[in-house]
Design a protein around this motif. Structure first.
Motif, PDB file in Angstrom:
ATOM      1  N   GLY A 135      29.968  24.824  42.691  1.00 23.40           N
ATOM      2  CA  GLY A 135      30.972  25.551  41.927  1.00 23.40           C
ATOM      3  C   GLY A 135      30.390  26.722  41.157  1.00 23.40           C
ATOM      4  O   GLY A 135      31.000  27.796  41.080  1.00 23.40           O
ATOM      5  N   VAL A 136      29.198  26.543  40.596  1.00 23.65           N
ATOM      6  CA  VAL A 136      28.542  27.637  39.873  1.00 23.65           C
ATOM      7  C   VAL A 136      28.213  28.782  40.829  1.00 23.65           C
ATOM      8  O   VAL A 136      28.412  29.958  40.508  1.00 23.65           O
ATOM      9  CB  VAL A 136      27.268  27.141  39.163  1.00 23.65           C
ATOM     10  N   LEU A 137      27.706  28.438  42.010  1.00 22.93           N
ATOM     11  CA  LEU A 137      27.393  29.473  42.996  1.00 22.93           C
ATOM     12  C   LEU A 137      28.655  30.214  43.433  1.00 22.93           C
ATOM     13  O   LEU A 137      28.634  31.438  43.599  1.00 22.93           O
ATOM     14  CB  LEU A 137      26.704  28.850  44.210  1.00 22.93           C
ATOM     15  N   ARG A 138      29.746  29.492  43.617  1.00 30.84           N
ATOM     16  CA  ARG A 138      31.006  30.131  43.990  1.00 30.84           C
ATOM     17  C   ARG A 138      31.476  31.093  42.895  1.00 30.84           C
ATOM     18  O   ARG A 138      31.883  32.226  43.167  1.00 30.84           O
ATOM     19  CB  ARG A 138      32.075  29.062  44.232  1.00 30.84           C
ATOM     20  N   TRP A 139      31.443  30.618  41.656  1.00 32.97           N
ATOM     21  CA  TRP A 139      31.878  31.431  40.529  1.00 32.97           C
ATOM     22  C   TRP A 139      31.038  32.711  40.464  1.00 32.97           C
ATOM     23  O   TRP A 139      31.569  33.820  40.341  1.00 32.97           O
ATOM     24  CB  TRP A 139      31.740  30.618  39.245  1.00 32.97           C
ATOM     25  N   ASN A 140      29.719  32.545  40.555  1.00 28.92           N
ATOM     26  CA  ASN A 140      28.827  33.695  40.461  1.00 28.92           C
ATOM     27  C   ASN A 140      29.049  34.677  41.618  1.00 28.92           C
ATOM     28  O   ASN A 140      29.016  35.905  41.417  1.00 28.92           O
ATOM     29  CB  ASN A 140      27.382  33.221  40.447  1.00 28.92           C
ATOM     30  N   TRP A 141      29.284  34.170  42.815  1.00 31.24           N
ATOM     31  CA  TRP A 141      29.495  35.031  43.969  1.00 31.24           C
ATOM     32  C   TRP A 141      30.775  35.854  43.803  1.00 31.24           C
ATOM     33  O   TRP A 141      30.814  37.038  44.123  1.00 31.24           O
ATOM     34  CB  TRP A 141      29.542  34.195  45.240  1.00 31.24           C
ATOM     35  N   ARG A 142      31.835  35.243  43.273  1.00 28.91           N
ATOM     36  CA  ARG A 142      33.074  35.988  43.062  1.00 28.91           C
ATOM     37  C   ARG A 142      32.884  37.104  42.037  1.00 28.91           C
ATOM     38  O   ARG A 142      33.371  38.224  42.229  1.00 28.91           O
ATOM     39  CB  ARG A 142      34.195  35.031  42.631  1.00 28.91           C
TER      40      ARG A 142
END
Length: 225
Positions: free
Chosen positions: A76-83
């Motif tokens: 989830g952190v990686l997804r948030w950061n990628w967005r």
């Protein structure tokens, strides 16, 4: 997040994106201000990400498994950061404000998924995040940038990585022509994909070594049969 299937080849880290068109010619000038709430949240999320990764390290070392709740949080952190990266300096390829979410958000133009492996190597966990990843660290440092220095003294500025430089060129092209150069877009997404594959690997989320291969474009390559 999906569990790894034993009978079919998978791409363990899937980074996909879609270019939003048309893009505002001038919104990029203030995006960094609009993203201040995200930066505050991500500051604490990345601290938690590091703590969770340490806990996962010992879990994998002793059990060979990455606990599902820990895996879901780090993903989830990686997804948030990628967005956030896609919206701002990492691509400037959408004007849709990133959601405050750890979930997959399939309707957002920047998407990330990592296949959760049923088992991970207990021995590999000792070396993959530092020794095996050294060549990739060199590449990622060039792509993302960092603080420069010479003669024991620091420069007054931090140099930008290749990704940020290319994204800046792209957004300048949008400002003057209204069009995001397609070839430049494909390259920027491919470089971000390289970085995210490495991050997932050193965060112990997969044993599949990141390929030294630039897969450009918004869509992932289909796995070989």
């Amino acid at each position: 997040m999906v569990d790894q299937a034993a009978t079919e080849p998978v791409v363990p880290v899937r980074v996909e994106a879609a270019l939003d068109e048309p893009l505002s010619r001038w919104l990029w000038l203030v995006k960094w201000i609009l993203l201040i709430p995200h930066y505050v949240v991500l500051f604490f999320l990345w601290i938690a990400f590091a703590v969770v990764t340490v806990i996962a390290f010992f879990a994998v070392l002793f059990t060979g498994r990455y606990p599902r709740p820990l895996f879901a949080f780090n993903l989830g952190v990686l997804r948030w950061n990628w967005r956030v990266t896609y919206y701002s300096h990492g691509a400037f390829a959408t004007d849709r404000y990133p959601p405050f979410s750890l979930g997959p958000e399939p309707d957002y133009p920047a998407r990330l998924d990592v296949v959760r492996p049923e088992r991970l190597s207990r021995g590999l966990v000792l070396v993959k995040w530092w020794l095996l990843a050294i060549p990739h660290y060199i590449v990622v440092g060039f792509l993302t940038g960092g603080a420069g220095g010479a003669g024991g003294e620091r420069w007054w500025f931090a140099y930008a990585g290749l990704i940020a430089v290319l994204a800046f060129f792209a957004v300048v092209a949008v400002a003057f022509t209204g069009v995001y150069p397609r070839g430049l877009y494909d390259l920027v997404v491919g470089l971000n994909r390289w970085v995210l594959r490495v991050v997932a690997y050193v965060a112990l989320m997969t044993d599949v070594y990141p390929p030294f291969r630039l897969d450009q474009g918004g869509a992932e390559r289909k796995p070989a049969p």
